[in-house]
Design an enzyme around this catalytic site. Sequence first.
Site, PDB file in Angstrom:
ATOM      1  N   HIS A  30       7.499   5.852   1.696  1.00  0.00           N
ATOM      2  CA  HIS A  30       7.089   5.717   3.097  1.00  0.00           C
ATOM      3  C   HIS A  30       5.628   6.092   3.204  1.00  0.00           C
ATOM      4  CE1 HIS A  30      11.083   5.639   5.482  1.00  0.00           C
ATOM      5  NE2 HIS A  30      11.252   5.104   4.283  1.00  0.00           N
ATOM      6  N   TYR A  50      10.012   9.650  15.223  1.00  0.00           N
ATOM      7  CA  TYR A  50      10.129  10.957  15.883  1.00  0.00           C
ATOM      8  C   TYR A  50       9.820  10.730  17.361  1.00  0.00           C
ATOM      9  CZ  TYR A  50       9.880  13.406  11.343  1.00  0.00           C
ATOM     10  OH  TYR A  50      10.113  13.880  10.078  1.00  0.00           O
ATOM     11  N   PRO A  93      13.885  21.671  11.188  1.00  0.00           N
ATOM     12  CA  PRO A  93      13.846  20.430  10.400  1.00  0.00           C
ATOM     13  C   PRO A  93      12.758  19.435  10.811  1.00  0.00           C
ATOM     14  CG  PRO A  93      15.719  20.416  11.894  1.00  0.00           C
ATOM     15  CD  PRO A  93      15.113  21.773  11.993  1.00  0.00           C
ATOM     16  N   LYS A 121      10.504  19.855   6.051  1.00  0.00           N
ATOM     17  CA  LYS A 121       9.872  20.699   5.039  1.00  0.00           C
ATOM     18  C   LYS A 121      10.853  21.597   4.270  1.00  0.00           C
ATOM     19  CE  LYS A 121       5.744  19.255   5.338  1.00  0.00           C
ATOM     20  NZ  LYS A 121       5.679  18.086   4.482  1.00  0.00           N
ATOM     21  N   TYR A 158       2.213  16.390   6.481  1.00  0.00           N
ATOM     22  CA  TYR A 158       3.495  15.701   6.304  1.00  0.00           C
ATOM     23  C   TYR A 158       3.710  15.310   4.846  1.00  0.00           C
ATOM     24  CZ  TYR A 158       7.637  13.187   7.778  1.00  0.00           C
ATOM     25  OH  TYR A 158       8.954  12.802   7.952  1.00  0.00           O
TER      26      TYR A 158
HETATM   27  C1  PHB Z   1      16.741  13.417   7.752  1.00  0.00           C
HETATM   28  O1  PHB Z   1      16.690  12.265   7.294  1.00  0.00           O
HETATM   29  O2  PHB Z   1      17.797  14.039   7.756  1.00  0.00           O
HETATM   30  C2  PHB Z   1      15.517  14.026   8.327  1.00  0.00           C
HETATM   31  C3  PHB Z   1      14.316  13.346   8.243  1.00  0.00           C
HETATM   32  C4  PHB Z   1      13.170  13.898   8.766  1.00  0.00           C
HETATM   33  C5  PHB Z   1      13.225  15.123   9.383  1.00  0.00           C
HETATM   34  C6  PHB Z   1      14.405  15.833   9.444  1.00  0.00           C
HETATM   35  C7  PHB Z   1      15.571  15.277   8.915  1.00  0.00           C
HETATM   36  O3  PHB Z   1      12.092  15.660   9.913  1.00  0.00           O
END
Ligand code: PHB
Length: 388
Positions: free
Chosen positions: A72, A199, A291, A295, A383
């Site tokens: 990604h 997000y 989450p 990280k 990130y």
């Molecule tokens: C996930 O795919 O579970 C996931 C991805 C990004 C995040 C948190 C969880 O920031």
Amino acid sequence: MRTQVAIIGGGPSGLLLSQLLHKAGIETVVLERQTRDYVLGRIRAGVLETGFVNLMREAGVAERMDAEGFVHDGTLIAYDNEQFRIDFAKHTNNHVVVYGQTEVTRDLYNARDAMGGTVIHGVSDVELNDLTGKPYVTFTHDGQSKRLDCDFIAGCDGFHGPSRQAIPLDVRREYEKVYPFGWLGILSETPPVDDELIYANSERGFALCSMRNANLSRYYVQCSLSDSPDDWTDQAFWDELKRRIPEDAADKLITGPSIEKSIAPLRSFVTEPMRYGALFLCGDAAHIVPPTGAKGLNTAASDIHYLYTGLVQHYLHNDSNGLDTYSQKALSRIWKAERFSWWMTNLLHRFPDQSAFDIKMQRADLEFLRDNDAAQTVLAENYVGLPY
Ligand code: PHB
Ligand code: APR
């Protein structure tokens, strides 16, 4: 029993450390409370920084990740009905790899098997002894009391394990922030709504569209801490998700039955120091991030990098500097990842006590990020992962 490094916990931290040390000719024994199936049943984020990917390669367990993981090179941020992209490739010349943590753990277990490494499952009553003298671990296995003598102990036993508690209270300092909401997550055998993660900050609360592979998606909505997964039918979840993501994403979202549904609380937590005598804490045993920003696994990986390097220096080059500076180096990077996760959490969630002013500030922050290259670079660098 005797080994060089006793590793408590057979999650990703313990297994990765064990595998790396094995390749360097350093002996380990891993003690795990649960069965392997239980460990592999946990569903967790699967966004891997390059540092983590490189450690997997160094450990010789990257074949499937390299073949099946998805590169990604950007992510989408949405608010209200707007959406913009953070281009990791442009801002950092780097990327992340999406590959489920369950798969990482499975690959590590398979590699341990192939090398005949010792992972003892189903241990209980684990105790860490004589950490500032001649360290040893005692535990119960198959109804028998056992003792494992060692040079060092790696505490990779997660947030609830005994390792952190073995650091005396007059030495240990803990820093914690608990957020007033949780994430309700579902896994569904449907194609992801987008090639990239979304997000979303909406007035109804945060939402995240993520994925595991071409036919396995992971979605989250911010929920109340008093909610239980049983309160949420699949239909209610999909309806709420659609209200929180941009319209074009909502329109193309393919829904289906959930194959897992759970609620995770959000917290930031750090313990200091991360070393006490022969004990070195790694991963969730020492710190937790919310989450947002994915990280968790990546902070565990940087600890493993520093500890692995320190142990190799000690055993192969008779140099204790890496071990002596472990806590300081690991914590310096951890606090930056804590800051990033806290910032992303604040940027994207609705807080129960948020004033109209706070909401305006959040929006200004999002618009600034949308329009400002330097701000996007800051997000992108964090990130994809700060250097070790
Ligand atoms: C996930 O795919 O579970 C996931 C991805 C990004 C995040 C948190 C969880 O920031
Ligand atoms: N004895 C032996 N093993 C134990 C004990 C104990 N008393 N207590 C806990 N464990 C085991 C747990 O069963 C678990 O398998 O330690 C392991 C810790 O694994 P994780 O919790 O996955 O922690 P870690 O390996 O540091 O991985 C960090 O996991 O929680 C996510 O976001 C986090 O992705 C990150 C990753």
